[in-house]
Scaffold this active site. Structure first.
Site, PDB file in Angstrom:
ATOM      1  N   GLU A 272       0.782  -1.224   0.000  1.00  0.00           N
ATOM      2  CA  GLU A 272       0.000   0.000   0.000  1.00  0.00           C
ATOM      3  C   GLU A 272       0.821   1.285   0.000  1.00  0.00           C
ATOM      4  O   GLU A 272       0.402   2.285   0.592  1.00  0.00           O
ATOM      5  CB  GLU A 272      -0.929   0.008   1.221  1.00  0.00           C
ATOM      6  CG  GLU A 272      -0.217   0.106   2.578  1.00  0.00           C
ATOM      7  CD  GLU A 272       0.087  -1.218   3.241  1.00  0.00           C
ATOM      8  OE1 GLU A 272       0.317  -1.233   4.460  1.00  0.00           O
ATOM      9  OE2 GLU A 272       0.106  -2.244   2.532  1.00  0.00           O
ATOM     10  N   GLU A 304      -5.767  -2.559  -0.876  1.00  0.00           N
ATOM     11  CA  GLU A 304      -4.654  -1.605  -0.809  1.00  0.00           C
ATOM     12  C   GLU A 304      -5.162  -0.173  -0.751  1.00  0.00           C
ATOM     13  O   GLU A 304      -4.570   0.688  -0.080  1.00  0.00           O
ATOM     14  CB  GLU A 304      -3.727  -1.789  -2.004  1.00  0.00           C
ATOM     15  CG  GLU A 304      -3.147  -3.189  -2.153  1.00  0.00           C
ATOM     16  CD  GLU A 304      -2.510  -3.721  -0.887  1.00  0.00           C
ATOM     17  OE1 GLU A 304      -1.876  -2.937  -0.151  1.00  0.00           O
ATOM     18  OE2 GLU A 304      -2.647  -4.935  -0.621  1.00  0.00           O
ATOM     19  N   GLU A 326      -4.241  -4.023   8.666  1.00  0.00           N
ATOM     20  CA  GLU A 326      -4.489  -5.187   7.813  1.00  0.00           C
ATOM     21  C   GLU A 326      -5.891  -5.770   7.989  1.00  0.00           C
ATOM     22  O   GLU A 326      -6.523  -6.169   7.009  1.00  0.00           O
ATOM     23  CB  GLU A 326      -3.426  -6.263   8.055  1.00  0.00           C
ATOM     24  CG  GLU A 326      -2.017  -5.858   7.648  1.00  0.00           C
ATOM     25  CD  GLU A 326      -1.899  -5.470   6.179  1.00  0.00           C
ATOM     26  OE1 GLU A 326      -2.839  -5.706   5.393  1.00  0.00           O
ATOM     27  OE2 GLU A 326      -0.852  -4.924   5.814  1.00  0.00           O
TER      28      GLU A 326
END
Length: 835
Positions: A272, A304, A326
Site C-alpha cells: 500500500e 490496498e 491489515e
C-alpha cells in the site's frame, strides 16, 4: 563492512526508547540508479540527509547495504561506526542534520531494491519493497512506523525510463543518457511505505475527479506484458473504490496521485505505498483467466486502497497493532467489492477461502490474539498471517453486526479526523467506536481481539427435546456472537430457505427455539467468526442436494463447514471427497469451485488413510477428467477443471495419454491451452516421468519469458529420479544466485508428486541446515527454505528432537518449525482417524 548476510533485528523496547528522544522532521534520499542495467554491478550509491530534533546526545540510524563511506553530523564528519545494520552517531544537538553516504545492494529476493532483467527484451526493471523493515536496505532511516517524516526522493536513472515515487516529479533534469528526477516532498509517512520504481515500464493513464479534487491515475507493468494488462478494468475498479471510500470515510484521498504498478518476482500480493501501490504480476493474466481471478484482483486493489486511510494516513505505533491496518483493509476489500463493483460475490469468496486461512492459523500452537505481542521485527515479519488479516476482518464483520454499520463507519471517520498523519493503538480506535455506538467496547475487545483460538458452534438436542446452541471457545472461553441461523427444507430434491432466525449468544450453552429443518445452517450470512458444524440430518441433506442451494454465500458456508470438519477429523475424508465429486461439477461460482478443487486435492494427498490413498487419487483424477469433458466449452468452470486435472495428473499417471493429447492439440472444445496451462500439463508429465528434458527445454524456447524460465526450472526439477531431486536439493540450499521465484520453483520441483521415496533421505540434513540458513540468508529466503523443504515424515520424532535441542534458536525460526510440525501432526492424526 559488507552486510550481505545481515538480518539485524530491532526490538519494540529499543525503538520505543529511540522514539522518545528523537523527533524526525524530514528525510532527503538521493539514489543513483543509472548503472542498474549493467548486470555486473552489484550496488548503487545512496545518500540520505536526515533532519530531526533530539533530547539525547547519541542514537543510531538503520542501514543494511554494501558499505558506508561517510557520516556527517551537523557539519562535522564522524568516524563510520557501522555494524552492518546500525550506524552509531553521537554529538547530537537539540536540532540536527545528519548526512550518510553509502552503497546499497540490489536484491533478487524481493527485499529492498529488487532488480529484474526481462529475458524477453533484455530490459531492466527496479522496484522497492520494504514492509516491515527493508527501507534500510535502500536508505539510511529510522526503521520504525512511529517515526514519520516528510520524504524527498532525488533519483538518477537511465534516460527514457519511467521513474516513480510516492509523489509526482517536481523537477526533471535531462542529461546525456541519464535523467535526474526530484520528487515533491511527501506528507508525513513511515519509512516502510516509501517507494521507488524505475524502468521502461509501459504506462496507461487515467484520472478521477470528485468534489473539486482531481487525482491522476496510472497503471504500469513491464513492456513485455503490456498487451495483457487489463488497464480499463483496473482503472474502473480504482474509480469505484475512490468513490466509495471518499463517502465512507468522509476524508478526501490524501496522497495527490494514484499509481498502481505490477512488478516481477514480488513476494506479496500487493503493498500500500501511498501514491505508488505495487502488485504482483500474478494479477496480469498472460492467457485465459476466470472471473474469480479478476474478482480476486479487484479485492486486492480495494484492500490496498483502504490502506491509504487505514495504515498510511493513520498508522499503528508498533507492529503489535498491525491489525489496525491489515484487518480493516481485508474487511474493506470485500465490503467495497460487494458494494461498489460487479464482483458482488466477494463475501462468499471470503467465507469459503479467506476464512479458511484464519481457521488454520488460529488452530496452530503458535496462534495469537489479533492484537498481538510483537517483541521484535522478526516476530513482526511472521505476523502477516491469517490471524492479522482474515480473522481480523471476520471479527470486524462481527463488530459491524454488534454496533451497526452506520456506527462503525462514523467511528472510522472520527478516528481519521482525530489521528490523521499520526500513530495509534487499539484504545484510540475503541474510544471513537464507543463514542458513536454508546457502548463500552472493552469487554468486546477482550473477548475478540485479545484472546486467541476459534470457536466451534453446534446444535444439540437433549433427551427432553430441548435444543441448545453450544459454543466451544477452547482456552478463550465463550464469546459474544450476533448471528443468524438458516432453516432450509428439501422440496423435490432441492434445498430452499424457509426462514432465518437472528439471535445473540454469549454462553457455552444457550437454549434456543429453533424448529426442525432438513438443513440447519448455523452462522447463516456469515456474521461471526466460528466453525459452524452440521448436524447429521443437515449433513445428509447437503450430501444429497448441496448444489441446489441458490445463494453463493450459503453454498460457500456449507463447503467451508465440510472442509473444517474434514481437517478436524470429524468428517471422514472419503465422505468429503464423495460430496465433492458429486456436487463440485455443478458448482456455478468459480471462486467457490476453485477453492473446493484445491481442498479436495489436499485431502487426497494428506488426509486419506494410507491404504486408501492410491484408490482415492485415481478416483480424483478420473473425476477431474470427467468434469473437464462435461464442462461448458469456454467456461470458467472448464478452465478450473483443466487446472485441477493437470495438478492431479502429477500424482497419478493414469491419464498421461490424455494430458499428452491436450498438449498435442486434442483439448476439449473451447479450452484455451495457453502457455500457462501448457506448463501445468507438461510439469505433470515430467513429475510422472512421461516428459523428457528435451521437451521441457523446447517448451521454454517457445515461451522464453520470465514465467517460462521459472516454469522450466520447476519442470526439470520435478523429474522422478534420485539424481534430479538431489540436484534440486543442493541448488535450493547452496545456489545463492537463485531469485525468490527461482528458489520457489526449485523447492516445488524437489517436492513434486509427493515422492517420499526420492527425498526422504534428506530429512536429517534438513534439520542440520535450518539454523545456519536462518542466520545467513535474508528472512524472506530463509523462510521459503524452512517451510518449503520441511519433511513430511511418518512421525514427528525428528522435529521434536530438533525443537528440544534448539530451545535457544531464534523465536521466528522456532515458530515456523512448530507450525509445520503441527500441520504434520494433524495429517497423521486425521489419517489415523480414517482407519
Amino acid at each position: 563492512m559488507s552486510s550481505a548476510n545481515v538480518t539485524a533485528n530491532l526490538s519494540r523496547d529499543e525503538t520505543a526508547e529511540r522514539a522518545a528522544h528523537i523527533t524526525v522532521h524530514s528525510i532527503r534520499v538521493e539514489l543513483d540508479l543509472s548503472g542498474a542495467p549493467e548486470r555486473a554491478r552489484t550496488g548503487f550509491p545512496t545518500v540520505t540527509t536526515l533532519s530531526f530534533d533530539a533530547t539525547a546526545t547519541e542514537t543510531w540510524i538503520d542501514f543494511i547495504g554494501e558499505s558506508v563511506s561517510r557520516v556527517v553530523v551537523n557539519g562535522e564528519e564522524q568516524d563510520v561506526r557501522w555494524d552492518g545494520a546500525r550506524i552509531s552517531i553521537e554529538g547530537l544537538a537539540a536540532q540536527n542534520e545528519v548526512r550518510v553516504e553509502a552503497v546499497a545492494a540490489y536484491s533478487r529476493s524481493g527485499e529492498g531494491m529488487h532488480r529484474f532483467h526481462d529475458p524477453v527484451d533484455g530490459e531492466t526493471y527496479l522496484y522497492t519493497q520494504y514492509e516491515p523493515a527493508d527501507a534500510r536496505r535502500v536508505m539510511a532511516c529510522f526503521e520504525q512506523p512511529d517515526m514519520k517524516a516528510a520524504y524527498t526522493f532525488d533519483v538518477s536513472a537511465p534516460a527514457g525510463w519511467h521513474v516513480l515515487s510516492n509523489q509526482s516529479a517536481a523537477r526533471v533534469h535531462e542529461g546525456i543518457g541519464v535523467q535526474r528526477i526530484e520528487f515533491a516532498p511527501t506528507l508525513p509517512i513511515s519509512s516502510y511505505i516509501t517507494a521507488v520504481a524505475a524502468g521502461p515500464y509501459a504506462r496507461i493513464d487515467g484520472e478521477w475527479s470528485r468534489d473539486g479534487q482531481h487525482i491522476d491515475l496510472g497503471v504500469l507493468c513491464r513492456a513485455s506484458l503490456a498487451e495483457h494488462l487489463e488497464a480499463d478494468e483496473i482503472l474502473e475498479v480504482t474509480r469505484q473504490g475512490l468513490d466509495l471510500f471518499s463517502d465512507a470515510f468522509a476524508y478526501p484521498y490524501p496522497w495527490r496521485k494514484y499509481d498502481q504498478i505490477f512488478v516481477p518476482e514480488y513476494n506479496l500480493g500487493a503493498m500500500e505505498n501511498p501514491g505508488l501501490v505495487t502488485f504482483t504480476e500474478a494479477y496480469i493474466n498472460r492467457g485465459a483467466a476466470t472471473d474469480a481471478q479478476r474478482g480476486g484482483r479487484a479485492n486486492t486493489i480495494l484492500h490496498e486502497m483502504a490502506h491509504m486511510w487505514f495504515g498510511d494516513l493513520v498508522t499503528m505505533r508498533w507492529w503489535d497493532d498491525l491489525w489496525l491496518k491489515e484487518s480493516f483493509a481485508d474487511y474493506m476489500g470485500s465490503h467495497a467489492s460487494a458494494a461498489a463493483t460487479r464482483f458482488t460475490d466477494a463475501w462468499a469468496r471470503f467465507a469459503n477461502s479467506r476464512k479458511a486461512w484464519a481457521y488454520r492459523q488460529d488452530q496452530l500452537p503458535t496462534t495469537h490474539p489479533i492484537v498481538a505481542d510483537i517483541p521484535d521485527l522478526e516476530a513482526a515479519k511472521l505476523n502477516f498471517d491469517g490471524i492479522t488479516y482474515a480473522k481480523g476482518a471476520a471479527v470486524l464483520k462481527q463488530l459491524v453486526a454488534f454496533v451497526g454499520e452506520d456506527a462503525f463507519f462514523e467511528g472510522a471517520r472520527r478516528y481519521f479526523a482525530a489521528h490523521a498523519f499520526g500513530n495509534t493503538t487499539l484504545d484510540d480506535l475503541l474510544d471513537k467506536l464507543g463514542e458513536v455506538s454508546g457502548q463500552d467496547l472493552r469487554a468486546w475487545s477482550r473477548a475478540w481481539l485479545e484472546t486467541s483460538g476459534v470457536s466451534a458452534l453446534r446444535l444439540e438436542t437433549d433427551a427432553d427435546g430441548r435444543r441448545f446452541l453450544v459454543q466451544d471457545g477452547g482456552a478463550a472461553g465463550p464469546r459474544p456472537h450476533r448471528l443468524r441461523i438458516g432453516l432450509y427444507d428439501l422440496d423435490g430434491g432441492r434445498l430452499a430457505l424457509r426462514e432465518r432466525i437472528e439471535l445473540g449468544i454469549d454462553e457455552e450453552r444457550t437454549e434456543v427455539e429453533i424448529p426442525d429443518a432438513d438443513l440447519t445452517l448455523l452462522n447463516d450470512d456469515d456474521l461471526t467468526y466460528a466453525k459452524a458444524r452440521l448436524d447429521e440430518r443437515s449433513l445428509t441433506a447437503v450430501e444429497e442436494s448441496l448444489s441446489t442451494l441458490e445463494d453463493d454465500l450459503v453454498r460457500g458456508l456449507v463447503w467451508s463447514s465440510l472442509w473444517n470438519a474434514t481437517r478436524d477429523g470429524e468428517l471422514a475424508a472419503i465422505r468429503y471427497l464423495e460430496i465433492v465429486r458429486r456436487h463440485a461439477p455443478a458448482e456455478s461460482n468459480v471462486a467457490l469451485l476453485t477453492t473446493v478443487l484445491v481442498n479436495a486435492a489436499f485431502a487426497v494427498r494428506h488426509y486419506v488413510a494410507d491404504d486408501a490413498r492410491d484408490e482415492q487419487g485415481r478416483a480424483w483424477v478420473d473425476a477431474a477428467w470427467s468434469a473437464l469433458q462435461s464442462a461448458d466449452a469456454g467456461s470458467d468452470a472448464q478452465l478450473a477443471w483443466a487446472r485441477a486435472f493437470a495438478a492431479a495428473s502429477g500424482f497419478d499417471a493414469h491419464h498421461a495419454d490424455a494430458v499428452r493429447g491436450i498438449l498435442n492439440g486434442g483439448a476439449p472444445r473451447g479450452l484455451p491451452v495457453d502457455a500457462d496451462l501448457r506448463w501445468l500439463m507438461l510439469t505433470a508429465l515430467a513429475t510422472t516421468g512421461d516428459a523428457t528434458v528435451e521437451e521441457i527445454i523446447a517448451e521454454r524456447a517457445a515461451d522464453d519469458t520470465a514465467t517460462g524460465r521459472t516454469a522450466e526450472i520447476r519442470a526439470l526439477a520435478s523429474r522422478p529420479d534420485a539424481a534430479t531431486r538431489a540436484a534440486a536439493w543442493d541448488s535450493a540450499w547452496n545456489d545463492l544466485t537463485l531469485s525468490n521465484d527461482h528458489l520457489d520453483a526449485t523447492i516445488g520441483g524437489f517436492r513434486a508428486g509427493g515422492r517420499r521415496d526420492l527425498i526422504a533421505a534428506f530429512d536429517g540434513e534438513y534439520f542440520d541446515r535450518i539454523r545456519e540458513v536462518w542466520g545467513t540468508r535474508s528472512i524472506e529466503l530463509a523462510q521459503r527454505l524452512v517451510v518449503g523443504l520441511f519433511p513430511a515424515t511418518a512421525d514427528t520424532d525428528l522435529v521434536d528432537a530438533w525443537l528440544e535441542a534448539n530451545s535457544d534458536a531464534p523465536g521466528a525460526l522456532r515458530r515456523l518449525v512448530i507450525e509445520s510440525r503441527d500441520d504434520l501432526a494433524r495429517e497423521i492424526r486425521v489419517r489415523a482417524a480414517q482407519a
